[in-house]
Write a protein that holds these residues in place. Structure first.
Motif, mmCIF file in Angstrom:
data_model
loop_
_atom_site.group_PDB
_atom_site.id
_atom_site.type_symbol
_atom_site.label_atom_id
_atom_site.label_comp_id
_atom_site.label_asym_id
_atom_site.label_seq_id
_atom_site.Cartn_x
_atom_site.Cartn_y
_atom_site.Cartn_z
ATOM 1 N N GLU A 291 17.056 10.284 -0.347
ATOM 2 C CA GLU A 291 17.456 9.251 -1.289
ATOM 3 C C GLU A 291 17.121 9.728 -2.709
ATOM 4 O O GLU A 291 16.453 10.745 -2.894
ATOM 5 C CB GLU A 291 16.756 7.941 -0.949
ATOM 6 N N SER A 292 17.583 8.984 -3.705
ATOM 7 C CA SER A 292 17.552 9.494 -5.072
ATOM 8 C C SER A 292 16.163 9.889 -5.560
ATOM 9 O O SER A 292 15.985 10.972 -6.133
ATOM 10 C CB SER A 292 18.153 8.448 -6.022
ATOM 11 N N ILE B 200 22.337 8.987 -8.674
ATOM 12 C CA ILE B 200 22.600 7.550 -8.557
ATOM 13 C C ILE B 200 22.419 7.081 -7.117
ATOM 14 O O ILE B 200 22.158 7.873 -6.220
ATOM 15 C CB ILE B 200 24.006 7.183 -9.076
ATOM 16 N N SER B 201 22.585 5.795 -6.937
ATOM 17 C CA SER B 201 22.313 5.112 -5.667
ATOM 18 C C SER B 201 23.303 5.528 -4.574
ATOM 19 O O SER B 201 24.297 6.200 -4.848
ATOM 20 C CB SER B 201 22.400 3.605 -5.895
ATOM 21 N N LEU C 231 29.886 3.947 -5.808
ATOM 22 C CA LEU C 231 29.026 2.772 -5.778
ATOM 23 C C LEU C 231 29.854 1.493 -5.650
ATOM 24 O O LEU C 231 31.028 1.466 -6.050
ATOM 25 C CB LEU C 231 28.217 2.686 -7.074
ATOM 26 N N SER D 116 22.022 9.657 -1.650
ATOM 27 C CA SER D 116 21.991 9.775 -3.105
ATOM 28 C C SER D 116 23.234 10.551 -3.510
ATOM 29 O O SER D 116 23.759 11.354 -2.736
ATOM 30 C CB SER D 116 20.732 10.504 -3.590
ATOM 31 N N ILE E 183 19.806 6.538 -12.452
ATOM 32 C CA ILE E 183 19.381 5.792 -11.275
ATOM 33 C C ILE E 183 18.973 4.372 -11.657
ATOM 34 O O ILE E 183 19.226 3.423 -10.909
ATOM 35 C CB ILE E 183 18.250 6.528 -10.514
ATOM 36 N N ALA E 184 18.375 4.206 -12.834
ATOM 37 C CA ALA E 184 17.995 2.858 -13.266
ATOM 38 C C ALA E 184 19.226 1.979 -13.454
ATOM 39 O O ALA E 184 19.268 0.835 -12.980
ATOM 40 C CB ALA E 184 17.183 2.932 -14.557
ATOM 41 N N GLU F 143 21.040 1.263 -9.978
ATOM 42 C CA GLU F 143 20.332 0.272 -9.169
ATOM 43 C C GLU F 143 20.467 -1.131 -9.761
ATOM 44 O O GLU F 143 20.577 -2.120 -9.031
ATOM 45 C CB GLU F 143 18.851 0.647 -9.057
ATOM 46 N N GLN G 253 24.124 -2.817 -8.585
ATOM 47 C CA GLN G 253 24.757 -2.910 -7.265
ATOM 48 C C GLN G 253 24.614 -4.268 -6.582
ATOM 49 O O GLN G 253 25.532 -4.715 -5.888
ATOM 50 C CB GLN G 253 24.241 -1.787 -6.360
ATOM 51 N N ARG H 24 12.365 -2.605 4.012
ATOM 52 C CA ARG H 24 13.428 -3.201 3.197
ATOM 53 C C ARG H 24 13.749 -4.630 3.636
ATOM 54 O O ARG H 24 14.232 -5.424 2.835
ATOM 55 C CB ARG H 24 14.674 -2.322 3.255
#
Length: 353
Positions: A112-113, A146-147, A210, A235, A270-271, A274, A277, A345
């Motif tokens: 993951e990222s 990115i996500s 995304l 990612s 990434i900020a 996220e 989404q 999660r």
């Protein structure tokens, strides 16, 4: 007075040297996807803005839309042969020319990222990336992670894995090869062509990016069924490609600014991705999209096909095997922390909140 004159002259020399060191750079930087796709394509324009601000315009990277300088998927070749100084793209598009690049772009069931960045900068990933691209006359700079992507938009609901047989599907990178292993007829099209391909029936389904980018492109209007999670791209990792001759012509100060600004662009990307989404999924449902989670039997089938493809690619390409094994070594090393250091999660569902 003599000492004052010497000091003044020395100071002037230092200032002049500093000014001289800040060279001027004027590059067009074509992108593989439109800069208007928020969450997907923000990092390069943001990085270019930071470079202009830090250098008072001396370094001017002029972002160009797909097709205006080179075709959307031609960044690698154009930078490699020196047709252009630089470009910005997703590394997975190089699967044919440089198989290991697809792993840097996105590794199915992989990192993951945040894990990817940890591996990249602190577990040998960047060194492997540099080694992989150097023979192609490219200095590669990670410049936006990115996500996860959506797993696919389908024109009809899936009943079983058997539904994939003969399905006309758009995909890229190793994820696309895995889908071919499951019987899909996979093609690679740029994002701007996908809506029409779905609408006219040229495609039965597509994956692209995304939820926020898919929302902008309107896929929900022509393919109602959205499937998650993005197993094929945990990612999505993009990079600034710089022709090696152009890179070597830069002075060390300018090179350092490129590297540092792209590292900052990773955090920015990434900020922002996220942040967008959750609202995007809510809006998609409001617009009529039917969002499904793949059942375990599908994930198991993807994983089995993944193992087949990875084994075949690793046997055929030594660098591919080295990159994949390095990623998996770090994934295993990090697993105790990932599984025990973070809340699950679904913790809110588990405790009834």
């Amino acid at each position: 007075m003599k000492k004052l004159l010497i000091t003044t002259a020395l100071s002037a020399s230092l200032v002049a040297g500093a000014v001289q060191a800040q060279e001027r750079v004027r590059w067009q930087v074509p992108m593989a996807f439109p800069s208007t796709l928020a969450g997907l394509a923000d990092a390069m324009p943001w990085m270019a803005d930071q470079m202009r601000a830090m250098t008072d315009g001396a370094i001017d990277l002029r972002v160009a839309e797909p097709g205006t300088v080179v075709p959307a998927l031609a960044a690698f070749d154009a930078v490699s042969d020196g047709s252009i100084d630089a470009a910005y793209s997703w590394m997975g598009y190089e699967l044919g020319s440089l198989p290991s690049a697809s792993l840097f772009g996105a590794t199915p069931f992989g990192l993951e990222s945040i894990e990817y960045l940890a591996w990249l900068y602190f577990h040998g990933g960047r060194e492997l990336m540099t080694e992989a691209y150097e023979p192609f006359n490219i200095h590669i700079i990670p410049c936006g992670t990115i996500s996860p992507e959506t797993a696919g938009w389908f024109r009809s609901e899936l009943e079983s894995v058997a539904d994939f047989e003969g399905m006309r599907f758009r995909a890229a990178g190793i994820g696309g090869e895995i889908m071919m292993e499951l019987g899909k007829s996979v093609t690679m099209l740029p994002g701007g062509e996908l809506y029409q391909a779905l609408e006219t029936g040229v495609l039965d389904a597509t994956e692209f990016s995304l939820p926020s980018a898919d929302l902008q492109l309107g896929f929900y209007q022509v393919a109602s069924y959205l499937y998650l999670p993005g197993w094929h791209q945990p990612s999505t990792n993009q990079a600034l490609y710089v022709n090696m001759d152009s890179w070597n012509a830069l002075n060390p100060q300018t090179q350092a600014m490129f590297e540092t600004s792209c590292m900052a662009a990773n955090a920015y990307a990434i900020a922002k991705a996220e942040a967008m989404q959750g609202p995007a999924l809510i809006e998609l449902e409001e617009k009529g999209a039917i969002i499904n989670t793949y059942p375990d039997e599908f994930i198991a089938a993807f994983r089995e096909a993944h193992n087949t493809v990875i084994a075949r690619r690793s046997a055929d390409d030594e660098m591919f095997a080295r990159v994949y094994n390095s990623m998996m070594d770090f994934q295993a090393l990090n697993r105790p922390w990932k599984e025990q250091g973070y809340l699950p999660r679904d913790w809110q569902t588990r405790i009834g909140e």
